[in-house]
Write an enzyme that holds these catalytic residues in place. Structure first.
Site, PDB file in Angstrom:
ATOM      1  N   GLY A   1       0.785  -1.226   0.000  1.00 16.54           N
ATOM      2  CA  GLY A   1       0.000   0.000   0.000  1.00 16.54           C
ATOM      3  C   GLY A   1       0.815   1.273   0.000  1.00 16.54           C
TER       4      GLY A   1
ATOM      5  N   ASN B   1       1.622   3.126  -2.458  1.00 21.78           N
ATOM      6  CA  ASN B   1       0.949   4.133  -3.293  1.00 21.78           C
ATOM      7  C   ASN B   1      -0.225   4.757  -2.535  1.00 21.78           C
ATOM      8  OD1 ASN B   1       2.065   4.399  -6.102  1.00 21.78           O
ATOM      9  ND2 ASN B   1       1.975   2.188  -5.939  1.00 21.78           N
TER      10      ASN B   1
ATOM     11  N   LYS C   1      -6.541  -7.388  -8.383  1.00 29.67           N
ATOM     12  CA  LYS C   1      -7.718  -8.114  -8.878  1.00 29.67           C
ATOM     13  C   LYS C   1      -8.399  -7.316 -10.001  1.00 29.67           C
ATOM     14  CE  LYS C   1      -7.755 -11.514  -5.809  1.00 29.67           C
ATOM     15  NZ  LYS C   1      -7.516 -12.909  -6.203  1.00 29.67           N
TER      16      LYS C   1
ATOM     17  N   ASN D   1      -6.219   3.852 -12.204  1.00 28.90           N
ATOM     18  CA  ASN D   1      -5.277   2.791 -11.812  1.00 28.90           C
ATOM     19  C   ASN D   1      -3.852   3.264 -12.086  1.00 28.90           C
ATOM     20  OD1 ASN D   1      -4.406   0.054 -11.127  1.00 28.90           O
ATOM     21  ND2 ASN D   1      -3.988  -0.190 -13.319  1.00 28.90           N
TER      22      ASN D   1
ATOM     23  N   HIS E   1      -0.102   1.840 -13.079  1.00 31.19           N
ATOM     24  CA  HIS E   1       0.525   0.634 -13.607  1.00 31.19           C
ATOM     25  C   HIS E   1       2.023   0.907 -13.758  1.00 31.19           C
ATOM     26  CE1 HIS E   1       0.887  -3.129 -15.792  1.00 31.19           C
ATOM     27  NE2 HIS E   1       1.622  -2.488 -16.670  1.00 31.19           N
TER      28      HIS E   1
ATOM     29  N   ASP F   1      -5.855  -2.605 -18.026  1.00 30.15           N
ATOM     30  CA  ASP F   1      -4.844  -1.569 -18.362  1.00 30.15           C
ATOM     31  C   ASP F   1      -5.124  -0.932 -19.712  1.00 30.15           C
ATOM     32  OD1 ASP F   1      -2.288  -3.780 -17.034  1.00 30.15           O
ATOM     33  OD2 ASP F   1      -3.591  -2.343 -16.001  1.00 30.15           O
TER      34      ASP F   1
ATOM     35  N   GLU G   1       5.919   6.100  -9.474  1.00 24.77           N
ATOM     36  CA  GLU G   1       4.502   5.907  -9.145  1.00 24.77           C
ATOM     37  C   GLU G   1       4.086   6.843  -8.008  1.00 24.77           C
ATOM     38  OE1 GLU G   1       3.247   1.784  -8.571  1.00 24.77           O
ATOM     39  OE2 GLU G   1       5.089   1.221  -9.602  1.00 24.77           O
TER      40      GLU G   1
HETATM   41  C1  GRF Z   1       3.814  -1.814  -7.088  1.00 24.47           C
HETATM   42  O1  GRF Z   1       4.856  -2.595  -7.574  1.00 24.47           O
HETATM   43  C2  GRF Z   1       3.158  -1.076  -8.198  1.00 24.47           C
HETATM   44  O2  GRF Z   1       3.902  -1.189  -9.358  1.00 24.47           O
HETATM   45  C3  GRF Z   1       1.851  -1.686  -8.448  1.00 24.47           C
HETATM   46  O3  GRF Z   1       1.521  -2.422  -7.278  1.00 24.47           O
HETATM   47  C4  GRF Z   1       2.737  -2.719  -6.560  1.00 24.47           C
HETATM   48  C5  GRF Z   1       2.543  -2.565  -5.093  1.00 24.47           C
HETATM   49  O4  GRF Z   1       2.354  -1.225  -4.820  1.00 24.47           O
HETATM   50  N1  GRF Z   1       0.897  -0.645  -8.754  1.00 24.47           N
HETATM   51  P1  GRF Z   1       1.963  -0.730  -3.340  1.00 24.47           P
HETATM   52  O5  GRF Z   1       3.259  -0.573  -2.575  1.00 24.47           O
HETATM   53  O6  GRF Z   1       1.085  -1.818  -2.728  1.00 24.47           O
HETATM   54  O7  GRF Z   1       1.266   0.562  -3.551  1.00 24.47           O
END
Ligand code: GRF
Length: 193
Positions: A12, A14, A91, A107, A109, A150, A179
């Site tokens: 988590g 992000n 998912k 989203n 990616h 995507d 990201e």
């Molecule tokens: C990351 O590798 C990102 O590329 C993808 O999900 C993975 C985990 O991200 N979006 P996070 O640390 O759980 O946000």
């Protein structure tokens, strides 16, 4: 005040960056209402609870996509959510849920879509394929979620150099940093522009 729900599956990081950007005002006039995880063990749930943010868990095992869609709709019902952010959510979001949700779904990616994306392209696998392709740049993409994997309209991208010494692991770290930089910018753009 715009209301955000964030869907996660793991660490988590992000999601954490979006929560922090909301609290600092980098994401203007917004509030994170709910964190939904596809795993009861997601480390991101611990963070969310520490922040006092409501959480919920959506389990797909043994359920039809229609059942998942109904459960997700029930989870967000009554919260007046404007934007759902898929942040490391691995998912597939049922098309019925996407069609029934009044707001936007975006989203993040870990590649430069339309390269290295689609079914099965998530986590370290993305970077393994990028490294083996011989590309000299990679990066991250924030896009709208439509019925595909995507495939939605691109909102924001940022790229990074791939050095000869890079491995899938070092590239993953570089891209994750990107990201974290662009997701909060994209959320603010979608909500406020
Ligand atoms: C990351 O590798 C990102 O590329 C993808 O999900 C993975 C985990 O991200 N979006 P996070 O640390 O759980 O946000």
């Amino acid at each position: 005040m715009k209301k955000i729900a964030i869907f996660i599956s793991g660490t988590g990081t992000n999601m954490m960056n979006v929560v922090e950007a909301v609290s600092t005002g980098e994401i203007r006039d917004a509030r994170v209402e709910l964190i939904v995880s596809s795993s009861v063990n997601a480390k991101g749930l611990v963070f969310a609870k520490e922040q006092g943010i409501d959480t919920d868990v959506i389990l797909y095992k043994g359920k039809s996509l229609d059942e998942v869609s109904t459960e997700l709709s029930t989870m967000i019902a009554g919260r007046d959510i404007d934007l759902i952010v898929l942040a490391g959510f691995i998912k597939i979001v049922p098309e019925a849920f996407i069609d029934g949700f009044k707001g936007d779904i975006i989203n993040i990616h870990p590649s430069l879509i339309p390269l290295f994306c689609g079914k099965g392209f998530y986590g370290i696998r993305v970077h393994e394929v990028v490294i083996s392709s011989g590309m000299k740049v990679s990066g991250a993409t924030v896009h709208y979620v439509d019925g595909g994997v995507d495939t939605g309209e691109i909102i924001m991208q940022r790229c990074c150099e791939i050095e000869d010494t890079d491995t899938a692991e070092t590239l993953q770290k570089k891209v994750l940093t990107i990201e974290h930089e662009i997701l909060k910018l994209a959320v603010d753009k979608v909500l406020n522009e």
